[in-house]
Scaffold this active site. Structure first.
Site, short mmCIF file in Angstrom:
data_model
loop_
_atom_site.label_atom_id
_atom_site.label_comp_id
_atom_site.label_asym_id
_atom_site.label_seq_id
_atom_site.Cartn_x
_atom_site.Cartn_y
_atom_site.Cartn_z
N ARG A 101 -14.26 31.29 -71.03
CA ARG A 101 -13.55 30.82 -72.23
C ARG A 101 -12.25 31.58 -72.41
O ARG A 101 -12.19 32.78 -72.21
CB ARG A 101 -14.46 31.03 -73.46
CG ARG A 101 -15.38 29.86 -73.69
CD ARG A 101 -16.43 30.10 -74.73
NE ARG A 101 -15.99 30.72 -75.98
CZ ARG A 101 -16.79 30.93 -77.01
NH1 ARG A 101 -18.05 30.57 -76.95
NH2 ARG A 101 -16.33 31.50 -78.11
N LYS B 196 -26.06 34.29 -79.84
CA LYS B 196 -26.48 33.13 -80.65
C LYS B 196 -26.66 31.90 -79.75
O LYS B 196 -27.67 31.22 -79.82
CB LYS B 196 -25.45 32.83 -81.75
CG LYS B 196 -25.22 33.99 -82.71
CD LYS B 196 -24.25 33.65 -83.82
CE LYS B 196 -22.84 33.33 -83.37
NZ LYS B 196 -22.13 34.45 -82.70
N ARG C 141 -11.47 38.58 -82.78
CA ARG C 141 -12.66 37.84 -83.25
C ARG C 141 -13.61 38.78 -83.98
O ARG C 141 -14.21 38.42 -84.99
CB ARG C 141 -13.36 37.17 -82.07
CG ARG C 141 -12.59 35.94 -81.59
CD ARG C 141 -13.05 35.48 -80.22
NE ARG C 141 -14.43 35.07 -80.18
CZ ARG C 141 -15.14 35.00 -79.07
NH1 ARG C 141 -14.62 35.33 -77.90
NH2 ARG C 141 -16.38 34.60 -79.11
N ARG D 223 -19.66 30.44 -91.77
CA ARG D 223 -18.98 31.62 -91.27
C ARG D 223 -18.08 32.26 -92.32
O ARG D 223 -17.44 33.27 -92.04
CB ARG D 223 -18.12 31.18 -90.10
CG ARG D 223 -18.04 32.11 -88.94
CD ARG D 223 -17.29 31.32 -87.87
NE ARG D 223 -17.04 32.05 -86.70
CZ ARG D 223 -17.62 31.79 -85.52
NH1 ARG D 223 -18.53 30.86 -85.42
NH2 ARG D 223 -17.26 32.47 -84.47
N ARG E 117 -18.94 36.82 -69.78
CA ARG E 117 -19.60 35.54 -70.03
C ARG E 117 -18.99 34.41 -69.19
O ARG E 117 -17.78 34.33 -69.00
CB ARG E 117 -19.47 35.16 -71.50
CG ARG E 117 -19.91 33.73 -71.78
CD ARG E 117 -20.11 33.42 -73.22
NE ARG E 117 -18.93 33.66 -74.02
CZ ARG E 117 -18.92 33.59 -75.34
NH1 ARG E 117 -20.04 33.32 -75.98
NH2 ARG E 117 -17.82 33.82 -76.01
#
Ligand code: AP5
Length: 216
Positions: A158, A13, A169, A86, A125
């Site tokens: 992160r 996203k 998650r 969400r 990431r």
């Protein structure tokens, strides 16, 4: 243009939003980025959000809805929402605010990726804390290892990209967020599903084709 980009954590996203906002001159409204900025600034909102984010759970709806509706109002009808709504209460809150303003979302895009692909994406990431650009150590490496291509400085990993938090998650996504797409379908809104398990540029091109068709 008012857009919503849905999809599981790690679907791409943020990556795609950066390209969408560049091409269509929109504001990127990422609930995750706004929360991380609040945390970095040591605000009360940031402190409230911290424990939920660190565990991979969701920040309470009342905190998020106020924060995002405020950001939407500032974006003057030209935005892409990333990570919001969400939950069903968030989708209802957004609907109510848009109705009161006499506005409507132009497109809801839903990025589709299976869970096993996501773990690799998230653990690899790296993000720029200054400009928000997102990289991947294998799939989308920066030109200079560990440094943002925009010259902002060092990239970071992160805290919520650790494997156990990633699993939580995903669980949270399946339990609470997937239903948001059903909410819009039940209201008769068409959902643009995009296969996001392919090359980043191919995903971008599929999204641009859809958005160009909407603009025409
Ligand atoms: P948030 O920051 O919104 O995280 P997320 O939704 O879990 O999404 P991510 O940012 O992890 O993934 P992404 O889809 O943007 O993927 P990306 O482009 O980076 O939320 C964080 C936390 O904040 C939540 O857990 C929650 O606690 C809280 N929060 C946020 N919003 C909330 C809300 N509305 N309500 C309550 N709480 C909220 O890509 C991932 C990696 O894959 C990158 O390295 C990228 O380079 C790579 N990649 C991308 N696309 C591809 C591709 N096609 N092929 C190969 N690699 C790819």
């Amino acid at each position: 243009m008012r857009l919503i980009l849905c999809g599981p954590p790690g679907a791409g996203k943020g990556t795609q939003c950066k390209r969408i906002v560049d091409k269509y001159a929109l504001t990127h409204l990422s609930s995750g980025d706004i929360l991380r900025a609040e945390r970095a600034g040591g605000t009360e909102l940031g402190r409230k959000a911290q424990s939920y984010m660190d565990s991979g759970g969701l920040v309470p709806d009342d905190v998020i809805i106020g924060m995002m509706i405020g950001a939407i109002q500032k974006a003057a009808g030209r935005y892409v929402l990333d990570g919001f709504p969400r939950t069903l209460p968030q989708a209802e809150g957004l609907d109510k605010a848009l109705q009161e303003a006499g506005e409507k979302v132009d497109a809801i895009l839903n990025l589709l990726v299976d869970d096993p692909v996501i773990e690799n994406r998230l653990t690899g990431r790296r993000s720029c804390p200054q400009c928000g650009r997102v990289y991947h150590i294998e799939n989308l490496p920066p030109k200079v290892e560990g440094q943002c291509d925009q010259g902002c400085g060092r990239l970071v990993q992160r805290d919520d990209d650790k494997p156990d938090v990633v699993r939580n998650r995903l669980k949270t996504y399946h339990e609470q967020t997937e239903a948001v797409v059903g909410f819009y379908k039940a209201k008769g809104r068409s959902i643009i599903n995009v296969d996001a398990d392919r090359d980043i540029d191919e995903v971008t091109s599929a999204i641009f084709d859809e958005l160009d068709a909407i603009k025409r």
